[in-house]
Design an enzyme around this catalytic site. Structure first.
Site, PDB file in Angstrom:
ATOM      1  CG  LEU A 128      17.332  52.433  11.035  1.00 53.13           C
ATOM      2  CD1 LEU A 128      18.360  53.126  12.078  1.00 53.13           C
ATOM      3  CD2 LEU A 128      16.098  52.199  12.035  1.00 53.13           C
TER       4      LEU A 128
ATOM      5  CG  ASN B 218      13.761  49.866  14.049  1.00 49.78           C
ATOM      6  OD1 ASN B 218      13.267  50.193  13.118  1.00 49.78           O
ATOM      7  ND2 ASN B 218      13.173  49.954  15.343  1.00 49.78           N
ATOM      8  CG  ASP B 219      12.058  46.284  16.495  1.00 49.80           C
ATOM      9  OD1 ASP B 219      13.282  46.668  16.469  1.00 49.80           O
ATOM     10  OD2 ASP B 219      11.279  46.704  17.424  1.00 49.80           O
TER      11      ASP B 219
ATOM     12  CD  GLN C 157       8.760  49.682  14.028  1.00 54.45           C
ATOM     13  OE1 GLN C 157       8.968  50.701  14.706  1.00 54.45           O
ATOM     14  NE2 GLN C 157       7.584  49.617  13.523  1.00 54.45           N
TER      15      GLN C 157
ATOM     16  CE1 TYR D 156       8.375  54.540  16.901  1.00 56.35           C
ATOM     17  CE2 TYR D 156       8.305  54.127  19.352  1.00 56.35           C
ATOM     18  CZ  TYR D 156       8.967  54.923  18.488  1.00 56.35           C
ATOM     19  OH  TYR D 156       9.891  55.888  18.497  1.00 56.35           O
TER      20      TYR D 156
ATOM     21  NE  ARG E 129       9.555  50.760  23.209  1.00 56.18           N
ATOM     22  CZ  ARG E 129      10.189  51.187  24.121  1.00 56.18           C
ATOM     23  NH1 ARG E 129       9.552  52.335  24.801  1.00 56.18           N
ATOM     24  NH2 ARG E 129      11.288  51.096  24.519  1.00 56.18           N
ATOM     25  CG  ASP E 130       7.569  46.842  21.176  1.00 53.22           C
ATOM     26  OD1 ASP E 130       7.318  47.773  20.713  1.00 53.22           O
ATOM     27  OD2 ASP E 130       8.675  46.574  21.750  1.00 53.22           O
TER      28      ASP E 130
ATOM     29  CD  GLU F 243      13.082  48.361  23.323  1.00 56.31           C
ATOM     30  OE1 GLU F 243      12.746  49.562  23.144  1.00 56.31           O
ATOM     31  OE2 GLU F 243      14.081  47.521  23.007  1.00 56.31           O
TER      32      GLU F 243
END
Ligand code: FRU
Length: 479
Positions: free
Chosen positions: A44, A46-47, A63, A106, A166-167, A223
């Site tokens: 997978l 993602n970001d 990610q 993350y 986060r982030d 987020e």
């Protein structure tokens, strides 16, 4: 895909080479692989993370959980590019191999300091009781790609936020270093925390303020906050999960939004003079967009073409997710424009007049002008019943609608199969990029953007002009 926690959080060392080989074998049988978009090697994606310019190249990470189409133990996977169109995986990874990121490296950002790239990210840590302890942590990557993690936690969790913190985005404003971190407060509302590194040392942060961005918080979590400066105007891009639809109409499970401001007063923790909050993208899936200011002062963005908590048809082939084209950001009349970087034109083959086709490569750009007088309907991935991904333009009503409900594999249908956005009541231009199972539509050179997946069946690849006055070009994409 729902996989047991023990599988998703199994340490990387416990997987076998043959597991990856099997995933690759299954992935290779998918009919939907993109040709000029970034997809995961396995599992997978993602970001987008760590989008930056360092050592004469653009750097970008994604990610990733490499062992299947699920959100498991995340790592960052590194890519480099000279032209923002061709990206190469280097084999370098930011692994979840430290006590401070034991349950996932993350999302976060990157910023170049002399001969090293600083990676600022969230260490996701869970204890025996599976309680989450989010830590903002850092690492230095040298020019050879060796990564050394900082020993100490850089920003511990403040008392006034929940486990959702986060982030971190590191940015420079007038020679000072700042960071934004997304959070949920104890009343379960979204927040953005603002920090400063007073000694220009990204390992030492002090809290400045809960960012005031003229936004009544109706969401339960924010987020991926990003602040960029475009012609000196601050532009805040973020993902407010659970945002009230009274505040902004949207149809995806979570929106990705922006606000354009007049000015930034970091010492007071304020963004001042906001435009109304707006959707960054009107398609079926664009999320966790990451933007940064290049050393030359341009502003570039890339989005995850995917959404959290949605199963995808590619899950069957053991992978999920892609990254968008790289978009250059500009501001006109308080509105953000997002348009693919100029170098993308290098992928264009010969210009051919736009016309109905029963078949295509599903790998092309259309550059069209739609006359303002009447309605127009265009179908991509058309089958012989003239069904596919439909784009309808109604300039009198000032609306553009996309509909993916008539054919292709249906998924996420509980979020409806149509999306609509407003367009001016006049002729519009469309630049449409089709890449096997990805459609990116740019209206009026980026005034509105619609990013989506569509999973055709049995080689559906026609292009139908059903009605309307549409002229322009078809370019085969060369990659
Ligand atoms: C957004 C997000 C981030 C988080 C990352 C984990 O999609 O939930 O908030 O850091 O994904 O993969």
């Amino acid at each position: 895909m729902n996989l047991a926690r023990e599988i998703r959080y199994k340490p990387y060392k416990e997987w076998k080479q043959t597991d990856i080989a099997q995933i690759k074998e299954n992935m290779a049988t998918s009919p939907w692989h993109a040709h000029f978009h970034i997809e995961p090697q396995t599992g997978l994606l993602n970001d987008p993370n760590g989008f930056s310019y360092f050592n004469g190249q653009y750097h970008l990470f994604y990610q990733n959980w490499p062992y299947g189409p699920a959100h498991g133990l995340k790592q960052w996977v590194h890519l480099v590019s000279d032209d923002l169109v061709h990206f190469k995986e280097t084999g370098i990874k930011l692994l979840p191999d430290h006590t401070h990121d034991s349950h996932g490296a993350y999302s976060g950002s990157a910023y170049a300091f002399n001969d090293k790239l600083f990676l600022f990210y969230t260490g996701n840590v869970r204890d025996q009781e599976w309680v989450r302890h989010p830590l903002q942590v850092g690492a230095w990557m040298d020019k050879e790609g060796h990564i050394e993690k900082c020993k100490q936690v850089l920003i511990p969790k403040p008392r006034d936020v929940t486990e959702h913190f986060r982030d971190p985005q590191l940015f420079n404003y007038q020679g000072q270093l700042y960071a934004l971190v997304g959070a949920q407060d104890l009343q379960e509302k979204g927040k953005i925390k603002l920090y400063k590194a007073p000694h220009k040392n990204p390992e030492k942060w002090v809290f400045l303020a809960d960012l005031d961005f003229e936004h009544p918080a109706s969401e339960y979590m924010i987020e991926c906050p990003n602040l960029v400066f475009i012609d000196k105007k601050p532009v805040l891009i973020y993902c407010p999960q659970g945002l009230s639809k009274d505040q902004l109409a949207y149809d995806n499970i979570y929106p990705n939004v922006y606000q354009v401001f007049q000015s930034f007063d970091p010492e007071k923790g304020k963004l001042i003079g906001s435009s109304p909050i707006q959707n960054l993208d009107y398609g079926f899936e664009a999320y966790a967009t990451q933007a940064f200011n290049t050393p030359k002062g341009d502003s570039l963005a890339v989005s995850w073409i995917g959404l959290p908590d949605i199963p995808y048809p590619t899950d069957h082939f053991d992978y999920q997710g892609a990254l968008s084209l790289v978009k250059k950001l500009t501001v006109k009349d308080k509105q953000l424009y997002q348009y693919p970087v100029e170098s993308l034109k290098n992928l264009r083959g010969q210009a051919e007049a736009f016309k109905t086709r029963t078949k295509s490569s599903n790998s092309y750009e259309l550059e069209l002008v739609v006359s303002g007088k009447e309605k127009a309907d265009i179908i991509l991935f058309a089958n012989n019943q003239h069904k596919g991904f439909q784009i309808s333009i109604d300039s009198q009503a000032g609306l553009l609608t996309i509909d993916r409900g008539a054919s292709g594999i249906q998924y996420a249908s509980q979020y409806e199969t149509k999306r609509t956005c407003q367009i001016p009541n006049e002729s519009v231009t469309l630049n449409i990029y089709v890449d096997q199972s990805i459609v990116e539509i740019f209206v009026n050179k980026g005034q509105k953007v619609l990013t989506s997946r569509f999973f055709p069946q049995n080689g559906e690849s026609g292009i139908d002009l059903v009605s309307g006055q549409v002229s322009g070009y078809y370019y085969e994409m060369r990659y």
